[in-house]
Design a protein around this motif. Structure first.
Motif, PDB file in Angstrom:
ATOM      1  N   SER A 133       0.827  -1.207   0.000  1.00 47.22           N
ATOM      2  CA  SER A 133       0.000   0.000   0.000  1.00 47.22           C
ATOM      3  C   SER A 133       0.862   1.259   0.000  1.00 47.22           C
ATOM      4  O   SER A 133       1.752   1.407  -0.831  1.00 47.22           O
ATOM      5  CB  SER A 133      -0.961  -0.035   1.198  1.00 47.22           C
ATOM      6  OG  SER A 133      -1.894   1.009   1.143  1.00 47.22           O
ATOM      7  N   THR A 134       0.645   2.151   0.979  1.00 44.12           N
ATOM      8  CA  THR A 134       1.424   3.392   1.055  1.00 44.12           C
ATOM      9  C   THR A 134       2.436   3.325   2.196  1.00 44.12           C
ATOM     10  O   THR A 134       2.792   4.337   2.789  1.00 44.12           O
ATOM     11  CB  THR A 134       0.494   4.600   1.265  1.00 44.12           C
ATOM     12  OG1 THR A 134      -0.285   4.400   2.463  1.00 44.12           O
ATOM     13  CG2 THR A 134      -0.447   4.776   0.089  1.00 44.12           C
ATOM     14  N   ASP A 179      -9.605   4.684   0.591  1.00 45.48           N
ATOM     15  CA  ASP A 179      -9.190   6.046   0.956  1.00 45.48           C
ATOM     16  C   ASP A 179      -7.766   6.347   0.482  1.00 45.48           C
ATOM     17  O   ASP A 179      -7.393   7.509   0.343  1.00 45.48           O
ATOM     18  CB  ASP A 179      -9.267   6.239   2.472  1.00 45.48           C
ATOM     19  CG  ASP A 179     -10.696   6.194   2.996  1.00 45.48           C
ATOM     20  OD1 ASP A 179     -11.622   6.421   2.196  1.00 45.48           O
ATOM     21  OD2 ASP A 179     -10.877   5.916   4.196  1.00 45.48           O
ATOM     22  N   LYS A 180      -6.966   5.304   0.263  1.00 41.96           N
ATOM     23  CA  LYS A 180      -5.572   5.512  -0.140  1.00 41.96           C
ATOM     24  C   LYS A 180      -5.391   5.558  -1.657  1.00 41.96           C
ATOM     25  O   LYS A 180      -4.283   5.772  -2.145  1.00 41.96           O
ATOM     26  CB  LYS A 180      -4.686   4.417   0.465  1.00 41.96           C
ATOM     27  CG  LYS A 180      -4.603   4.502   1.987  1.00 41.96           C
ATOM     28  CD  LYS A 180      -3.679   3.447   2.546  1.00 41.96           C
ATOM     29  CE  LYS A 180      -3.581   3.575   4.069  1.00 41.96           C
ATOM     30  NZ  LYS A 180      -2.698   2.549   4.666  1.00 41.96           N
ATOM     31  N   ALA A 181      -6.482   5.351  -2.388  1.00 44.93           N
ATOM     32  CA  ALA A 181      -6.384   5.298  -3.845  1.00 44.93           C
ATOM     33  C   ALA A 181      -5.863   6.604  -4.431  1.00 44.93           C
ATOM     34  O   ALA A 181      -5.001   6.597  -5.327  1.00 44.93           O
ATOM     35  CB  ALA A 181      -7.749   4.964  -4.448  1.00 44.93           C
ATOM     36  N   GLU A 182      -6.356   7.720  -3.928  1.00 40.58           N
ATOM     37  CA  GLU A 182      -5.927   9.016  -4.473  1.00 40.58           C
ATOM     38  C   GLU A 182      -4.456   9.269  -4.187  1.00 40.58           C
ATOM     39  O   GLU A 182      -3.740   9.824  -5.029  1.00 40.58           O
ATOM     40  CB  GLU A 182      -6.789  10.143  -3.895  1.00 40.58           C
ATOM     41  CG  GLU A 182      -8.211  10.160  -4.410  1.00 40.58           C
ATOM     42  CD  GLU A 182      -8.278  10.218  -5.938  1.00 40.58           C
ATOM     43  OE1 GLU A 182      -7.553  11.041  -6.539  1.00 40.58           O
ATOM     44  OE2 GLU A 182      -9.046   9.442  -6.521  1.00 40.58           O
ATOM     45  N   GLU A 183      -3.997   8.878  -3.003  1.00 39.50           N
ATOM     46  CA  GLU A 183      -2.578   9.049  -2.671  1.00 39.50           C
ATOM     47  C   GLU A 183      -1.716   8.211  -3.601  1.00 39.50           C
ATOM     48  O   GLU A 183      -0.669   8.673  -4.082  1.00 39.50           O
ATOM     49  CB  GLU A 183      -2.320   8.653  -1.219  1.00 39.50           C
ATOM     50  CG  GLU A 183      -0.878   8.880  -0.778  1.00 39.50           C
ATOM     51  CD  GLU A 183      -0.621   8.511   0.669  1.00 39.50           C
ATOM     52  OE1 GLU A 183       0.544   8.640   1.097  1.00 39.50           O
ATOM     53  OE2 GLU A 183      -1.570   8.094   1.366  1.00 39.50           O
ATOM     54  N   GLY A 235       1.826   8.406  -9.179  1.00 49.87           N
ATOM     55  CA  GLY A 235       1.939   8.044 -10.587  1.00 49.87           C
ATOM     56  C   GLY A 235       1.636   6.573 -10.801  1.00 49.87           C
ATOM     57  O   GLY A 235       1.875   6.023 -11.874  1.00 49.87           O
ATOM     58  N   ALA A 236       1.094   5.925  -9.749  1.00 57.17           N
ATOM     59  CA  ALA A 236       0.808   4.492  -9.786  1.00 57.17           C
ATOM     60  C   ALA A 236      -0.686   4.232  -9.920  1.00 57.17           C
ATOM     61  O   ALA A 236      -1.510   5.146  -9.841  1.00 57.17           O
ATOM     62  CB  ALA A 236       1.363   3.822  -8.532  1.00 57.17           C
ATOM     63  N   ILE A 237      -1.032   2.960 -10.090  1.00 58.07           N
ATOM     64  CA  ILE A 237      -2.422   2.530 -10.246  1.00 58.07           C
ATOM     65  C   ILE A 237      -2.846   1.777  -8.996  1.00 58.07           C
ATOM     66  O   ILE A 237      -2.226   0.764  -8.639  1.00 58.07           O
ATOM     67  CB  ILE A 237      -2.563   1.599 -11.466  1.00 58.07           C
ATOM     68  CG1 ILE A 237      -2.057   2.284 -12.740  1.00 58.07           C
ATOM     69  CG2 ILE A 237      -4.000   1.129 -11.629  1.00 58.07           C
ATOM     70  CD1 ILE A 237      -1.840   1.344 -13.895  1.00 58.07           C
ATOM     71  N   PRO A 238      -3.879   2.231  -8.302  1.00 55.74           N
ATOM     72  CA  PRO A 238      -4.326   1.495  -7.117  1.00 55.74           C
ATOM     73  C   PRO A 238      -5.133   0.262  -7.492  1.00 55.74           C
ATOM     74  O   PRO A 238      -5.953   0.293  -8.416  1.00 55.74           O
ATOM     75  CB  PRO A 238      -5.204   2.517  -6.377  1.00 55.74           C
ATOM     76  CG  PRO A 238      -5.711   3.428  -7.460  1.00 55.74           C
ATOM     77  CD  PRO A 238      -4.629   3.491  -8.504  1.00 55.74           C
TER      78      PRO A 238
END
Length: 301
Positions: free
Chosen positions: A8-9, A35-39, A44-47
């Motif tokens: 994840s992040t 919730d972490k998708a936008e981060e 520059g990655a794809i969640p």
């Protein structure tokens, strides 16, 4: 080129995703949190949002990937962390095998070349699981082995402000550390330039270390950067630290087993065994110093 990342992040996944995406690699980051998708997109990655225990989700996510970065990130709040991590890795290895991904990079740890090192020995067994399940069926399996992370020093911030640090780290030993950015650089290089297969699966082990420091030296560095000339470092038995962490919800036995892996008796022997006269280990010296990181810590304060 397409790479899928666990984590994840988190500490390693974030700088790794940023580096890969910057280099033009199609980078997919697995996360359970929408919730972490936008981060992740900002990297520059794809969640890829889903549960890693959902086999169909993982197979769909792995589809078309050239490489997968794997880590074991079980919380230290659980009991039997070695058994639980190994159970998880057996499942992940089976999914990787079914997916057809050819290059695997596993974030291991210094000292994982043998069992009996306390809680962190789950890395040793996870490496064996990947070897047993995937040997001869994939192009490469790479193990990246850093020592303690710079980011682990963030726990000292509140105590630095108070002028007194309490820690179980041995004050006489030289402690090796690794920068998250240096770790990300090593992993991204392996992903972008996977080991070349001849006939059999290629196994690659890389030890990455950024800096070394003793506790007195680290105390002086903190004192200088944070302008705390009277800063003191107090040795506290690991058992006492585990008692405190238990009040915050951590599993005491798990914490003590992890501390055993970091205890003084292992420092010298593990690093000498890992690094001495071994042509099967690539040693990488990172470019980010501890002094640089401690100055960054000051800005976080």
């Amino acid at each position: 080129m397409r790479a899928v990342l666990f984590g994840s992040t988190g500490h390693v996944a974030k700088p790794l995703a940023i580096k890969l995406a910057k280099d033009g690699v199609e980078t997919v980051v697995i996360t359970r949190s929408a919730d972490k998708a936008e981060e992740i997109k900002k990297f520059g990655a794809i969640p890829a949002i889903g549960d890693i225990n959902d086999k169909e989700f993982l197979l769909k996510t792995f589809k078309g990937a050239d490489s997968v970065f794997v880590l074991s990130a079980l919380p230290y709040t659980i009991a039997n962390i070695v058994e639980e991590s190994n159970k998880q890795m057996k499942y992940i290895a089976e999914v990787l095998l079914e997916s057809g991904v050819q290059n695997i990079v596993y974030l291991s740890s210094a000292g994982s070349h043998k069992p009996g090192i306390g809680g962190l020995e789950f890395h040793y067994y996870n490496e064996q699981i990947l070897k047993e399940k995937l040997n001869g069926k994939v192009n490469s399996i790479s193990f990246v082995k850093p020592p303690k992370f710079y980011s682990g020093l963030l726990v000292n911030l509140p105590e630095i402000e108070k002028g007194e640090i309490n820690s179980f780290l041995d004050t006489e030993k030289v402690h090796p550390y690794a920068s998250l950015d240096d770790i990300a650089d090593v992993i991204s290089d392996i992903i972008e330039n996977p080991p070349k297969k001849d006939k059999e699966t290629v196994f690659k082990t890389t030890y990455v270390e950024s800096d070394r420091i003793t506790v007195p030296e680290l105390t002086k560095l903190y004192a200088k950067v944070f302008n705390k000339p009277d800063l003191k470092w107090n040795y506290v038995p690991a058992e006492n630290v585990a008692d405190i962490m238990e009040t915050y919800g951590f599993n005491r036995d798990t914490i003590l087993s992890i501390f055993t892996s970091l205890s003084p008796k292992f420092h010298d022997e593990l690093h000498s065994e890992l690094l001495s006269n071994r042509d099967d280990v690539t040693v990488v010296k990172g470019k980010h110093s501890l002094e640089e990181y401690v100055n960054q810590m000051k800005n976080l304060n």
